[in-house]
Design an enzyme around this catalytic site. Structure first.
Site, PDB file in Angstrom:
ATOM      1  N   HIS A  59      -7.295 -10.087  -7.682  1.00 40.45           N
ATOM      2  CA  HIS A  59      -6.186  -9.217  -7.291  1.00 40.45           C
ATOM      3  C   HIS A  59      -5.087 -10.077  -6.684  1.00 40.45           C
ATOM      4  O   HIS A  59      -5.349 -10.939  -5.844  1.00 40.45           O
ATOM      5  CB  HIS A  59      -6.632  -8.174  -6.258  1.00 40.45           C
ATOM      6  CG  HIS A  59      -5.491  -7.295  -5.836  1.00 40.45           C
ATOM      7  ND1 HIS A  59      -5.081  -6.209  -6.577  1.00 40.45           N
ATOM      8  CD2 HIS A  59      -4.635  -7.392  -4.785  1.00 40.45           C
ATOM      9  CE1 HIS A  59      -4.032  -5.656  -5.988  1.00 40.45           C
ATOM     10  NE2 HIS A  59      -3.740  -6.353  -4.908  1.00 40.45           N
ATOM     11  N   ASP A  69      -6.700   7.131  -1.511  1.00 42.57           N
ATOM     12  CA  ASP A  69      -5.692   6.069  -1.521  1.00 42.57           C
ATOM     13  C   ASP A  69      -4.440   6.519  -2.262  1.00 42.57           C
ATOM     14  O   ASP A  69      -3.321   6.269  -1.833  1.00 42.57           O
ATOM     15  CB  ASP A  69      -6.248   4.793  -2.175  1.00 42.57           C
ATOM     16  CG  ASP A  69      -5.124   3.794  -2.420  1.00 42.57           C
ATOM     17  OD1 ASP A  69      -4.556   3.324  -1.424  1.00 42.57           O
ATOM     18  OD2 ASP A  69      -4.787   3.534  -3.586  1.00 42.57           O
ATOM     19  N   ARG A 104       2.753   6.855   2.410  1.00 44.92           N
ATOM     20  CA  ARG A 104       3.244   5.597   3.006  1.00 44.92           C
ATOM     21  C   ARG A 104       4.540   5.150   2.357  1.00 44.92           C
ATOM     22  O   ARG A 104       5.457   4.651   3.018  1.00 44.92           O
ATOM     23  CB  ARG A 104       2.181   4.494   2.843  1.00 44.92           C
ATOM     24  CG  ARG A 104       0.964   4.684   3.737  1.00 44.92           C
ATOM     25  CD  ARG A 104      -0.148   3.760   3.306  1.00 44.92           C
ATOM     26  NE  ARG A 104       0.239   2.373   3.344  1.00 44.92           N
ATOM     27  CZ  ARG A 104      -0.258   1.416   2.545  1.00 44.92           C
ATOM     28  NH1 ARG A 104      -1.162   1.721   1.628  1.00 44.92           N
ATOM     29  NH2 ARG A 104       0.141   0.179   2.644  1.00 44.92           N
ATOM     30  N   SER A 127      -6.216  -0.035   1.186  1.00 48.91           N
ATOM     31  CA  SER A 127      -5.721   0.463  -0.098  1.00 48.91           C
ATOM     32  C   SER A 127      -6.175  -0.452  -1.238  1.00 48.91           C
ATOM     33  O   SER A 127      -6.742  -0.004  -2.245  1.00 48.91           O
ATOM     34  CB  SER A 127      -4.190   0.537  -0.024  1.00 48.91           C
ATOM     35  OG  SER A 127      -3.645   0.788  -1.276  1.00 48.91           O
ATOM     36  N   LYS A 153      -9.869   0.150  -3.889  1.00 43.99           N
ATOM     37  CA  LYS A 153      -9.771   0.219  -5.364  1.00 43.99           C
ATOM     38  C   LYS A 153     -10.594  -0.889  -6.020  1.00 43.99           C
ATOM     39  O   LYS A 153     -11.258  -0.674  -7.029  1.00 43.99           O
ATOM     40  CB  LYS A 153      -8.302   0.137  -5.792  1.00 43.99           C
ATOM     41  CG  LYS A 153      -7.584   1.467  -5.591  1.00 43.99           C
ATOM     42  CD  LYS A 153      -6.127   1.391  -5.924  1.00 43.99           C
ATOM     43  CE  LYS A 153      -5.375   0.598  -4.904  1.00 43.99           C
ATOM     44  NZ  LYS A 153      -3.967   0.855  -4.771  1.00 43.99           N
TER      45      LYS A 153
HETATM   46  N1  URA Z   1      -0.961  -2.543  -3.357  1.00 45.15           N
HETATM   47  C1  URA Z   1      -1.771  -1.488  -3.111  1.00 45.15           C
HETATM   48  O1  URA Z   1      -2.496  -1.031  -3.962  1.00 45.15           O
HETATM   49  N2  URA Z   1      -1.733  -0.945  -1.884  1.00 45.15           N
HETATM   50  C2  URA Z   1      -0.961  -1.410  -0.884  1.00 45.15           C
HETATM   51  O2  URA Z   1      -1.000  -0.871   0.206  1.00 45.15           O
HETATM   52  C3  URA Z   1      -0.122  -2.512  -1.161  1.00 45.15           C
HETATM   53  C4  URA Z   1      -0.151  -3.065  -2.411  1.00 45.15           C
END
Ligand code: URA
Length: 411
Positions: free
Chosen positions: A83, A162, A169, A184, A188
Protein backbone atom coordinates in the site's frame (compact mmCIF):
# COMPACT_ATOMS: atom_id res chain seq x y z
CA UNK A 1 -25.01 1.17 27.04
CA UNK A 2 -23.01 3.64 24.94
CA UNK A 3 -23.74 7.30 25.71
CA UNK A 4 -22.40 9.19 22.72
CA UNK A 5 -22.24 12.72 24.18
CA UNK A 6 -20.13 11.38 27.08
CA UNK A 7 -17.82 9.52 24.67
CA UNK A 8 -17.35 12.64 22.52
CA UNK A 9 -16.68 14.78 25.61
CA UNK A 10 -14.13 12.27 26.90
CA UNK A 11 -12.13 12.42 23.66
CA UNK A 12 -12.56 16.19 23.47
CA UNK A 13 -10.95 16.39 26.91
CA UNK A 14 -8.04 14.14 25.85
CA UNK A 15 -9.05 10.95 27.63
CA UNK A 16 -8.18 7.50 26.34
CA UNK A 17 -11.32 5.64 25.19
CA UNK A 18 -11.70 2.01 26.31
CA UNK A 19 -11.39 -0.46 23.40
CA UNK A 20 -14.83 -2.01 24.07
CA UNK A 21 -16.47 1.43 23.76
CA UNK A 22 -14.67 2.04 20.45
CA UNK A 23 -15.94 -1.31 19.17
CA UNK A 24 -19.48 -0.52 20.36
CA UNK A 25 -19.33 2.90 18.71
CA UNK A 26 -18.26 1.54 15.30
CA UNK A 27 -20.81 -1.29 15.47
CA UNK A 28 -23.56 1.26 16.21
CA UNK A 29 -22.29 3.57 13.44
CA UNK A 30 -22.39 0.65 10.97
CA UNK A 31 -25.99 -0.08 12.01
CA UNK A 32 -26.81 3.58 11.28
CA UNK A 33 -27.43 4.33 14.96
CA UNK A 34 -24.93 7.20 15.25
CA UNK A 35 -25.79 10.58 13.76
CA UNK A 36 -23.33 11.93 11.21
CA UNK A 37 -22.88 15.08 13.33
CA UNK A 38 -21.85 13.01 16.35
CA UNK A 39 -19.40 10.90 14.33
CA UNK A 40 -17.98 14.06 12.76
CA UNK A 41 -17.59 15.70 16.19
CA UNK A 42 -15.76 12.63 17.42
CA UNK A 43 -13.50 12.63 14.35
CA UNK A 44 -12.62 16.26 15.09
CA UNK A 45 -11.90 15.41 18.73
CA UNK A 46 -9.59 12.60 17.53
CA UNK A 47 -7.97 15.01 15.08
CA UNK A 48 -7.00 17.34 17.96
CA UNK A 49 -6.41 14.81 20.75
CA UNK A 50 -5.02 11.82 18.84
CA UNK A 51 -5.33 8.21 19.92
CA UNK A 52 -3.07 5.79 21.78
CA UNK A 53 -1.77 2.67 20.03
CA UNK A 54 -4.39 0.58 21.85
CA UNK A 55 -7.21 2.91 20.76
CA UNK A 56 -5.94 2.94 17.15
CA UNK A 57 -5.74 -0.87 17.09
CA UNK A 58 -9.28 -1.13 18.54
CA UNK A 59 -10.61 1.32 15.93
CA UNK A 60 -8.91 -0.59 13.10
CA UNK A 61 -10.25 -3.93 14.36
CA UNK A 62 -13.76 -2.51 14.75
CA UNK A 63 -13.75 -1.06 11.21
CA UNK A 64 -12.48 -4.39 9.90
CA UNK A 65 -15.28 -6.23 11.74
CA UNK A 66 -17.90 -3.84 10.32
CA UNK A 67 -17.94 -5.95 7.14
CA UNK A 68 -16.67 -9.11 5.49
CA UNK A 69 -13.10 -10.24 4.88
CA UNK A 70 -11.86 -12.04 1.83
CA UNK A 71 -11.56 -15.76 2.55
CA UNK A 72 -9.02 -18.00 0.89
CA UNK A 73 -9.33 -21.73 0.29
CA UNK A 74 -6.86 -24.05 2.03
CA UNK A 75 -3.55 -24.53 0.27
CA UNK A 76 -3.61 -21.36 -1.85
CA UNK A 77 -0.34 -19.40 -2.35
CA UNK A 78 1.08 -16.84 0.07
CA UNK A 79 -1.01 -13.66 -0.06
CA UNK A 80 0.98 -10.41 -0.25
CA UNK A 81 0.22 -6.77 -0.97
CA UNK A 82 1.64 -3.26 -0.97
CA UNK A 83 0.00 0.00 0.00
CA UNK A 84 1.28 3.45 -0.87
CA UNK A 85 0.07 6.56 0.92
CA UNK A 86 -0.08 8.19 -2.52
CA UNK A 87 2.17 10.25 -4.69
CA UNK A 88 2.49 11.93 -8.06
CA UNK A 89 3.19 9.52 -10.91
CA UNK A 90 3.08 6.58 -8.48
CA UNK A 91 2.12 3.68 -10.73
CA UNK A 92 4.04 1.04 -8.74
CA UNK A 93 0.92 -1.10 -8.07
CA UNK A 94 0.40 -1.74 -11.79
CA UNK A 95 3.88 -3.24 -12.09
CA UNK A 96 4.26 -4.82 -8.65
CA UNK A 97 1.04 -6.88 -8.56
CA UNK A 98 1.74 -8.90 -11.74
CA UNK A 99 5.44 -9.10 -10.86
CA UNK A 100 4.64 -10.82 -7.56
CA UNK A 101 2.01 -12.98 -9.26
CA UNK A 102 4.48 -14.37 -11.78
CA UNK A 103 6.76 -15.45 -8.93
CA UNK A 104 4.05 -17.59 -7.31
CA UNK A 105 2.36 -15.19 -4.88
CA UNK A 106 -1.25 -14.11 -4.80
CA UNK A 107 -1.85 -10.35 -4.77
CA UNK A 108 -5.46 -9.49 -3.81
CA UNK A 109 -5.06 -5.73 -4.15
CA UNK A 110 -8.02 -3.57 -3.14
CA UNK A 111 -7.19 -0.10 -4.47
CA UNK A 112 -8.65 3.36 -4.42
CA UNK A 113 -9.40 6.30 -6.67
CA UNK A 114 -7.53 9.57 -6.88
CA UNK A 115 -7.53 11.51 -3.64
CA UNK A 116 -6.71 15.22 -3.67
CA UNK A 117 -3.76 15.72 -6.02
CA UNK A 118 -2.60 12.10 -5.95
CA UNK A 119 -3.76 9.80 -8.72
CA UNK A 120 -5.70 6.59 -8.10
CA UNK A 121 -4.78 3.12 -9.33
CA UNK A 122 -8.41 2.35 -10.26
CA UNK A 123 -8.72 5.52 -12.35
CA UNK A 124 -5.51 4.65 -14.20
CA UNK A 125 -6.61 1.08 -14.93
CA UNK A 126 -10.02 2.22 -16.12
CA UNK A 127 -8.28 3.89 -19.07
CA UNK A 128 -7.95 0.30 -20.39
CA UNK A 129 -11.15 -0.41 -22.36
CA UNK A 130 -13.39 -2.90 -20.57
CA UNK A 131 -11.28 -3.18 -17.39
CA UNK A 132 -13.62 -3.77 -14.43
CA UNK A 133 -12.82 -2.44 -10.96
CA UNK A 134 -16.06 -3.55 -9.26
CA UNK A 135 -15.41 -7.26 -8.82
CA UNK A 136 -17.43 -9.20 -6.23
CA UNK A 137 -15.62 -11.51 -3.77
CA UNK A 138 -16.20 -14.59 -5.98
CA UNK A 139 -14.76 -12.78 -9.01
CA UNK A 140 -11.73 -11.69 -6.99
CA UNK A 141 -11.00 -15.33 -6.16
CA UNK A 142 -11.58 -16.43 -9.76
CA UNK A 143 -9.19 -13.71 -11.03
CA UNK A 144 -6.51 -14.82 -8.57
CA UNK A 145 -6.93 -18.43 -9.69
CA UNK A 146 -6.42 -17.34 -13.32
CA UNK A 147 -3.86 -14.57 -12.98
CA UNK A 148 -2.42 -14.60 -9.43
CA UNK A 149 -3.12 -10.86 -9.15
CA UNK A 150 -6.23 -8.73 -9.02
CA UNK A 151 -6.54 -4.94 -8.70
CA UNK A 152 -10.09 -3.90 -7.94
CA UNK A 153 -12.14 -1.50 -5.78
CA UNK A 154 -13.53 -1.84 -2.28
CA UNK A 155 -16.69 -4.01 -2.43
CA UNK A 156 -19.85 -2.83 -0.64
CA UNK A 157 -19.28 -5.34 2.14
CA UNK A 158 -15.57 -4.63 2.87
CA UNK A 159 -15.13 -2.18 5.77
CA UNK A 160 -18.44 -0.29 5.31
CA UNK A 161 -17.69 1.74 8.46
CA UNK A 162 -14.55 3.10 6.78
CA UNK A 163 -16.47 4.04 3.65
CA UNK A 164 -18.97 6.09 5.69
CA UNK A 165 -16.43 7.60 8.06
CA UNK A 166 -14.13 8.52 5.17
CA UNK A 167 -16.99 10.39 3.45
CA UNK A 168 -17.56 12.40 6.66
CA UNK A 169 -13.84 13.10 7.16
CA UNK A 170 -13.53 14.26 3.58
CA UNK A 171 -15.96 17.15 4.21
CA UNK A 172 -15.16 17.97 7.85
CA UNK A 173 -11.43 18.70 7.70
CA UNK A 174 -10.51 15.47 9.49
CA UNK A 175 -8.67 13.49 6.80
CA UNK A 176 -5.11 14.31 7.99
CA UNK A 177 -5.40 12.62 11.40
CA UNK A 178 -2.82 9.90 11.96
CA UNK A 179 -5.00 7.42 13.90
CA UNK A 180 -7.88 7.90 11.46
CA UNK A 181 -5.59 7.37 8.47
CA UNK A 182 -4.05 4.28 10.07
CA UNK A 183 -7.43 2.72 10.88
CA UNK A 184 -8.82 3.56 7.43
CA UNK A 185 -5.91 2.14 5.45
CA UNK A 186 -5.13 -0.83 7.66
CA UNK A 187 -8.72 -2.03 8.09
CA UNK A 188 -9.05 -2.30 4.30
CA UNK A 189 -5.70 -4.07 3.95
CA UNK A 190 -6.48 -6.45 6.82
CA UNK A 191 -9.81 -7.33 5.10
CA UNK A 192 -7.69 -8.88 2.33
CA UNK A 193 -6.60 -11.61 4.81
CA UNK A 194 -2.93 -11.21 3.88
CA UNK A 195 0.19 -13.01 5.02
CA UNK A 196 2.49 -10.04 4.34
CA UNK A 197 2.09 -6.34 3.63
CA UNK A 198 4.61 -3.66 2.69
CA UNK A 199 3.78 0.02 3.10
CA UNK A 200 5.28 2.78 0.99
CA UNK A 201 4.94 5.92 3.08
CA UNK A 202 5.66 9.02 1.04
CA UNK A 203 6.86 12.39 2.25
CA UNK A 204 7.51 15.63 0.40
CA UNK A 205 5.71 18.28 -1.65
CA UNK A 206 3.63 15.73 -3.59
CA UNK A 207 2.63 13.63 -0.57
CA UNK A 208 0.08 13.68 2.20
CA UNK A 209 2.87 13.93 4.78
CA UNK A 210 5.10 16.88 4.02
CA UNK A 211 8.00 15.94 6.30
CA UNK A 212 9.92 12.76 6.92
CA UNK A 213 9.28 12.74 10.68
CA UNK A 214 5.48 12.73 10.17
CA UNK A 215 5.87 9.94 7.60
CA UNK A 216 8.01 7.96 10.04
CA UNK A 217 5.37 8.24 12.77
CA UNK A 218 2.63 7.19 10.32
CA UNK A 219 4.70 4.23 9.13
CA UNK A 220 5.43 3.09 12.70
CA UNK A 221 1.75 3.32 13.63
CA UNK A 222 0.65 1.30 10.57
CA UNK A 223 3.31 -1.37 11.08
CA UNK A 224 2.30 -1.64 14.76
CA UNK A 225 -1.37 -2.19 13.88
CA UNK A 226 -0.56 -4.69 11.11
CA UNK A 227 1.63 -6.75 13.42
CA UNK A 228 -0.96 -6.64 16.23
CA UNK A 229 -3.52 -8.01 13.80
CA UNK A 230 -1.23 -10.86 12.78
CA UNK A 231 0.07 -9.71 9.38
CA UNK A 232 3.83 -9.47 8.77
CA UNK A 233 4.08 -5.75 7.99
CA UNK A 234 7.03 -3.58 6.99
CA UNK A 235 7.37 -0.04 5.69
CA UNK A 236 9.70 2.04 3.57
CA UNK A 237 9.79 5.84 3.59
CA UNK A 238 10.24 7.34 0.15
CA UNK A 239 10.61 10.97 -0.97
CA UNK A 240 7.92 12.48 -3.17
CA UNK A 241 9.45 15.84 -4.08
CA UNK A 242 9.57 15.06 -7.80
CA UNK A 243 7.19 12.73 -9.69
CA UNK A 244 7.94 9.01 -9.76
CA UNK A 245 8.95 7.91 -13.24
CA UNK A 246 8.56 10.18 -16.24
CA UNK A 247 4.77 10.31 -16.67
CA UNK A 248 1.83 11.71 -14.67
CA UNK A 249 -1.79 11.30 -15.77
CA UNK A 250 -3.97 8.24 -16.13
CA UNK A 251 -3.39 6.71 -19.58
CA UNK A 252 0.14 8.15 -19.72
CA UNK A 253 0.95 6.27 -16.51
CA UNK A 254 -0.47 3.00 -17.86
CA UNK A 255 1.72 3.44 -20.95
CA UNK A 256 4.76 3.88 -18.68
CA UNK A 257 3.72 0.85 -16.60
CA UNK A 258 3.52 -1.27 -19.76
CA UNK A 259 7.06 -0.14 -20.62
CA UNK A 260 8.26 -1.12 -17.12
CA UNK A 261 6.54 -4.52 -17.38
CA UNK A 262 8.32 -5.03 -20.69
CA UNK A 263 11.71 -4.23 -19.14
CA UNK A 264 11.90 -0.65 -20.46
CA UNK A 265 10.83 1.30 -17.38
CA UNK A 266 12.49 4.40 -15.92
CA UNK A 267 15.11 3.53 -13.29
CA UNK A 268 13.42 5.15 -10.27
CA UNK A 269 10.11 3.36 -10.92
CA UNK A 270 11.79 0.01 -11.50
CA UNK A 271 14.06 0.29 -8.43
CA UNK A 272 11.21 1.25 -6.08
CA UNK A 273 8.97 -1.50 -7.45
CA UNK A 274 11.71 -4.08 -6.92
CA UNK A 275 12.46 -2.81 -3.37
CA UNK A 276 8.80 -3.03 -2.37
CA UNK A 277 8.18 -6.38 -4.07
CA UNK A 278 11.32 -7.87 -2.49
CA UNK A 279 10.04 -6.86 0.97
CA UNK A 280 7.12 -9.32 0.71
CA UNK A 281 8.38 -11.88 -1.84
CA UNK A 282 9.60 -15.42 -1.23
CA UNK A 283 12.24 -15.02 -3.95
CA UNK A 284 15.32 -12.77 -4.23
CA UNK A 285 15.21 -9.28 -5.76
CA UNK A 286 17.31 -10.53 -8.71
CA UNK A 287 14.63 -13.10 -9.62
CA UNK A 288 12.04 -10.32 -9.61
CA UNK A 289 14.27 -8.11 -11.79
CA UNK A 290 14.62 -11.04 -14.22
CA UNK A 291 10.82 -11.29 -14.56
CA UNK A 292 10.68 -7.67 -15.73
CA UNK A 293 13.47 -8.29 -18.25
CA UNK A 294 12.21 -11.60 -19.68
CA UNK A 295 8.54 -10.70 -20.21
CA UNK A 296 6.99 -12.88 -17.48
CA UNK A 297 5.68 -9.88 -15.53
CA UNK A 298 4.18 -8.46 -18.72
CA UNK A 299 2.44 -11.78 -19.45
CA UNK A 300 1.05 -11.83 -15.89
CA UNK A 301 -0.27 -8.27 -16.34
CA UNK A 302 -2.00 -9.28 -19.59
CA UNK A 303 -3.59 -12.27 -17.79
CA UNK A 304 -4.86 -10.01 -15.00
CA UNK A 305 -6.23 -7.38 -17.40
CA UNK A 306 -7.96 -10.07 -19.48
CA UNK A 307 -9.44 -11.75 -16.39
CA UNK A 308 -10.89 -8.39 -15.30
CA UNK A 309 -12.59 -7.83 -18.65
CA UNK A 310 -9.94 -5.50 -20.11
CA UNK A 311 -8.99 -5.42 -23.78
CA UNK A 312 -5.45 -6.86 -23.75
CA UNK A 313 -5.03 -6.01 -27.44
CA UNK A 314 -5.49 -2.31 -26.61
CA UNK A 315 -2.64 -2.19 -24.09
CA UNK A 316 0.09 -1.43 -26.58
CA UNK A 317 -1.97 1.19 -28.41
CA UNK A 318 -3.27 3.10 -25.40
CA UNK A 319 -1.11 6.13 -26.24
CA UNK A 320 -2.87 6.53 -29.60
CA UNK A 321 -6.32 5.70 -28.21
CA UNK A 322 -5.98 8.37 -25.51
CA UNK A 323 -3.92 10.91 -27.46
CA UNK A 324 -4.62 14.44 -26.17
CA UNK A 325 -5.23 16.93 -28.99
CA UNK A 326 -2.88 19.62 -27.66
CA UNK A 327 0.69 18.93 -26.58
CA UNK A 328 3.52 21.37 -25.73
CA UNK A 329 6.87 21.37 -23.97
CA UNK A 330 7.76 23.16 -20.78
CA UNK A 331 11.18 24.54 -21.65
CA UNK A 332 14.15 25.34 -19.42
CA UNK A 333 14.52 29.11 -19.11
CA UNK A 334 18.27 28.86 -18.44
CA UNK A 335 21.14 26.38 -18.54
CA UNK A 336 22.29 24.50 -15.46
CA UNK A 337 21.37 21.60 -13.22
CA UNK A 338 17.70 20.84 -12.59
CA UNK A 339 17.55 20.90 -8.78
CA UNK A 340 13.77 20.96 -8.24
CA UNK A 341 10.67 19.76 -10.10
CA UNK A 342 7.82 20.30 -7.69
CA UNK A 343 5.67 17.15 -7.54
CA UNK A 344 2.89 18.96 -5.67
CA UNK A 345 2.51 21.61 -8.38
CA UNK A 346 2.65 18.97 -11.11
CA UNK A 347 -0.09 16.99 -9.33
CA UNK A 348 -2.30 20.07 -8.93
CA UNK A 349 -1.79 20.99 -12.59
CA UNK A 350 -2.76 17.48 -13.66
CA UNK A 351 -6.02 17.79 -11.70
CA UNK A 352 -6.64 21.21 -13.35
CA UNK A 353 -6.16 19.60 -16.76
CA UNK A 354 -8.94 17.11 -15.90
CA UNK A 355 -6.73 14.18 -14.88
CA UNK A 356 -8.19 14.18 -11.33
CA UNK A 357 -11.44 15.13 -9.64
CA UNK A 358 -12.24 18.50 -8.15
CA UNK A 359 -15.53 17.14 -6.79
CA UNK A 360 -16.64 13.60 -6.01
CA UNK A 361 -18.10 12.03 -9.13
CA UNK A 362 -16.28 14.28 -11.64
CA UNK A 363 -15.38 12.44 -14.86
CA UNK A 364 -11.67 11.82 -15.48
CA UNK A 365 -10.00 12.79 -18.75
CA UNK A 366 -7.62 9.86 -19.31
CA UNK A 367 -5.67 11.68 -22.03
CA UNK A 368 -4.22 14.58 -20.08
CA UNK A 369 -1.09 14.92 -17.95
CA UNK A 370 2.64 15.13 -18.47
CA UNK A 371 5.30 12.82 -19.88
CA UNK A 372 9.01 12.89 -20.77
CA UNK A 373 9.59 14.41 -17.33
CA UNK A 374 13.28 15.12 -16.75
CA UNK A 375 14.69 13.96 -13.40
CA UNK A 376 16.31 16.33 -10.94
CA UNK A 377 20.11 16.28 -11.06
CA UNK A 378 20.09 16.39 -14.88
CA UNK A 379 22.16 19.11 -16.60
CA UNK A 380 19.93 21.04 -19.02
CA UNK A 381 20.48 23.79 -21.61
CA UNK A 382 18.21 26.81 -22.00
CA UNK A 383 15.36 25.80 -24.34
CA UNK A 384 15.56 22.06 -23.54
CA UNK A 385 12.26 20.40 -22.77
CA UNK A 386 11.73 19.65 -19.05
CA UNK A 387 8.45 17.83 -19.67
CA UNK A 388 5.59 17.60 -22.18
CA UNK A 389 2.08 18.72 -21.24
CA UNK A 390 -0.95 16.92 -22.76
CA UNK A 391 -4.18 18.95 -22.69
CA UNK A 392 -7.75 18.83 -23.98
CA UNK A 393 -7.93 22.48 -25.11
CA UNK A 394 -5.43 25.17 -26.20
CA UNK A 395 -6.51 27.33 -23.23
CA UNK A 396 -5.85 24.57 -20.71
CA UNK A 397 -2.52 23.82 -22.37
CA UNK A 398 -1.36 27.44 -22.13
CA UNK A 399 -2.55 27.71 -18.53
CA UNK A 400 -0.78 24.50 -17.51
CA UNK A 401 2.52 25.41 -19.20
CA UNK A 402 2.33 28.85 -17.56
CA UNK A 403 1.64 27.40 -14.10
CA UNK A 404 4.36 24.76 -14.40
CA UNK A 405 7.06 27.38 -14.96
CA UNK A 406 7.19 27.72 -11.16
CA UNK A 407 7.71 23.96 -10.69
CA UNK A 408 11.26 23.92 -12.02
CA UNK A 409 14.37 25.15 -10.25
CA UNK A 410 17.62 25.32 -12.27
CA UNK A 411 20.94 26.36 -10.71
N1 URA B 1 -6.34 6.50 2.19
C1 URA B 1 -7.34 5.88 2.86
O1 URA B 1 -7.87 4.88 2.44
N2 URA B 1 -7.74 6.43 4.02
C2 URA B 1 -7.19 7.54 4.56
O2 URA B 1 -7.60 7.96 5.62
C3 URA B 1 -6.15 8.17 3.84
C4 URA B 1 -5.74 7.62 2.65
Amino acid sequence: MLHLPTLIEAKRDGEELPPDQIRELIAAFTRDEVADYQMSALAMAVYFRGMSDAETAALTGAMLDSGDRLHWPEGTPVKVDKHSTGGIGDKVSLVLAPLLACTGHWVPMISGRGLGITGGTLDKLESIPGYRTDLAAGEILATLQTAGAVITGQTESLCPADKRLYALRDVTGTVPSRPLIVASIMSKKMAESLDRLVLDVKFGSGAFMRDEEQARLLAAAMVGVGERLGVRTSAVLTPMDQPLGEAVGNALEVVESVAALQGRGPADLVELTLDLAAAVADCPRETLAGCLRDGRAWEAFCRMVGAQGGDVGALETLAERHRAPFVADLKADRSGRLVRLDAGLIGRTCVQLGGGRRRAGDAIDYRVGMDRIVKTGTEVCAGDSLLRVHAATPGQLAEAVGALGAAAGIE
